[in-house]
Design an enzyme around this catalytic site. Structure first.
Site, mmCIF file in Angstrom:
data_model
loop_
_atom_site.group_PDB
_atom_site.id
_atom_site.type_symbol
_atom_site.label_atom_id
_atom_site.label_comp_id
_atom_site.label_asym_id
_atom_site.label_seq_id
_atom_site.Cartn_x
_atom_site.Cartn_y
_atom_site.Cartn_z
ATOM 1 N N ASP A 186 4.011 19.937 1.876
ATOM 2 C CA ASP A 186 3.268 19.270 0.807
ATOM 3 C C ASP A 186 3.848 17.906 0.450
ATOM 4 O OD1 ASP A 186 5.585 19.993 -0.450
ATOM 5 O OD2 ASP A 186 4.634 21.083 -2.105
ATOM 6 N N GLY A 187 4.905 17.461 1.185
ATOM 7 C CA GLY A 187 5.468 16.142 0.958
ATOM 8 C C GLY A 187 6.713 16.117 0.107
ATOM 9 N N GLN A 242 7.512 -8.171 -8.717
ATOM 10 C CA GLN A 242 6.635 -8.098 -9.902
ATOM 11 C C GLN A 242 7.509 -8.161 -11.153
ATOM 12 O OE1 GLN A 242 3.303 -7.941 -9.648
ATOM 13 N NE2 GLN A 242 2.715 -7.604 -11.773
ATOM 14 N N LYS A 262 3.465 -25.377 -0.938
ATOM 15 C CA LYS A 262 2.584 -24.250 -0.629
ATOM 16 C C LYS A 262 1.621 -23.991 -1.782
ATOM 17 C CE LYS A 262 3.974 -19.913 -1.040
ATOM 18 N NZ LYS A 262 4.637 -18.620 -0.782
#
Length: 293
Positions: free
Chosen positions: A35-36, A93, A190
């Site tokens: 199931d991981g 982030q 950029k």
């Protein structure tokens, strides 16, 4: 005596670090259930100081496994846990650009500081903060640079290359690498439109017939590097190379660089990749030694 713990996905790096430190090295056994879920098994006995060496590319599963490893090590009596992560995830982030966005740099940084006394990494993707400790409030949060081993590798291949940065964010790495041997360098302008589309402009660059080397900290889709390479072809370089600290080169990024005229694609071993040509492990080991004195 301290111990280095490694995982299958960065086992060579962990062994190299242990050798540099003259510490024993042991593996964290990871079993994945259907199931991981992950089952973590540590060596039966651990010293009071443990260095966990794992690069955190493909991070989501690894972060949970690090938490399981750290909690288990603490329960077994480990007093000091040091994380040596040549690539540190979730540093990009750093602010919420839109309402509701998670500021993952702060969240993951606090998570790591909760479980590790010390965190060491190489060339983290930091832009709006000055120190790694602002993102990872551990006792010691150490940000290292790959610039010296990078410059040493380039020196083996070129006598007097021209170093090029694809954007202003790359200036810190470009200037540092060029400064080791007093090489000439330029920074491109950029404009980014989305994750895949960028436009790069080079002005006041006149290195016709020279060996040109594009340097950056990280290559993911490679779009910025491809655009920079296309601009550099007009100068008829003797050779055109790309060298980065962290190599992802997702999808067809490497083939697009070759199409753009890049002769050499090189990277450090901070992330295992076919382009690895130089190591940052000695730099990491030096920082570990300084913390464990």
């Amino acid at each position: 005596m301290a111990l280095v713990l490694g995982f299958d996905d960065y086992w060579q790096g962990a062994n190299m670090l242990a050798a540099e430190l003259d510490f024993p090295c042991a593996k964290v056994a990871v079993h994945h259930f259907p199931d991981g879920e992950s089952k973590i098994t540590l060596p039966a006995e651990l010293p009071e100081t443990v260095v966990i060496c794992r690069s955190l590319h493909r991070p989501n599963e690894k972060l949970l496994e690090l938490v399981l490893t750290a909690e288990t090590a603490r329960a077994m009596g480990v007093k000091r846990l040091l994380l040596a992560a040549p690539y540190l995830c979730y540093m990009r982030q750093d602010i919420a650009f839109h309402p509701g966005e998670a500021v993952s740099q702060k969240i993951i940084g606090q998570l790591l500081a909760q479980y590790f006394n010390d965190v060491i990494t190489v060339d983290p993707h930091l832009h709006r903060i000055d120190t790694l400790k602002q993102a990872v409030p551990a006792n010691h949060a150490v940000s290292l640079k790959a610039t010296e081993p990078m410059a040493q590798y380039l020196r083996k291949n070129f006598v007097n290359p021209v170093i090029v940065g694809p954007d202003e964010e790359s200036r810190q790495w470009v200037s540092a690498v060029a400064g080791v041997y007093d090489w000439e360098f330029y920074i491109a302008e950029k404009q980014r439109f989305d994750d895949h589309e960028v436009e790069v402009n080079l002005q006041q660059l006149t290195p016709d017939g020279r060996d040109l080397v594009i340097i950056d900290d990280i290559a993911s889709t490679g779009g910025t590097l491809v655009q920079t390479a296309r601009q550099l072809r007009m100068f008829n370089p003797a050779s055109l190379s790309v060298i980065v600290t962290h190599a992802f080169f997702i999808g067809n990024a490497m083939s697009e660089l070759k199409k753009a005229g890049v002769h050499n694609i090189w990277s450090s071993d901070a992330i295992p990749h076919q382009s690895n040509v130089f190591s940052v492990i000695a730099v990491v080991a030096k920082a570990v030694k300084a913390l464990l004195v």
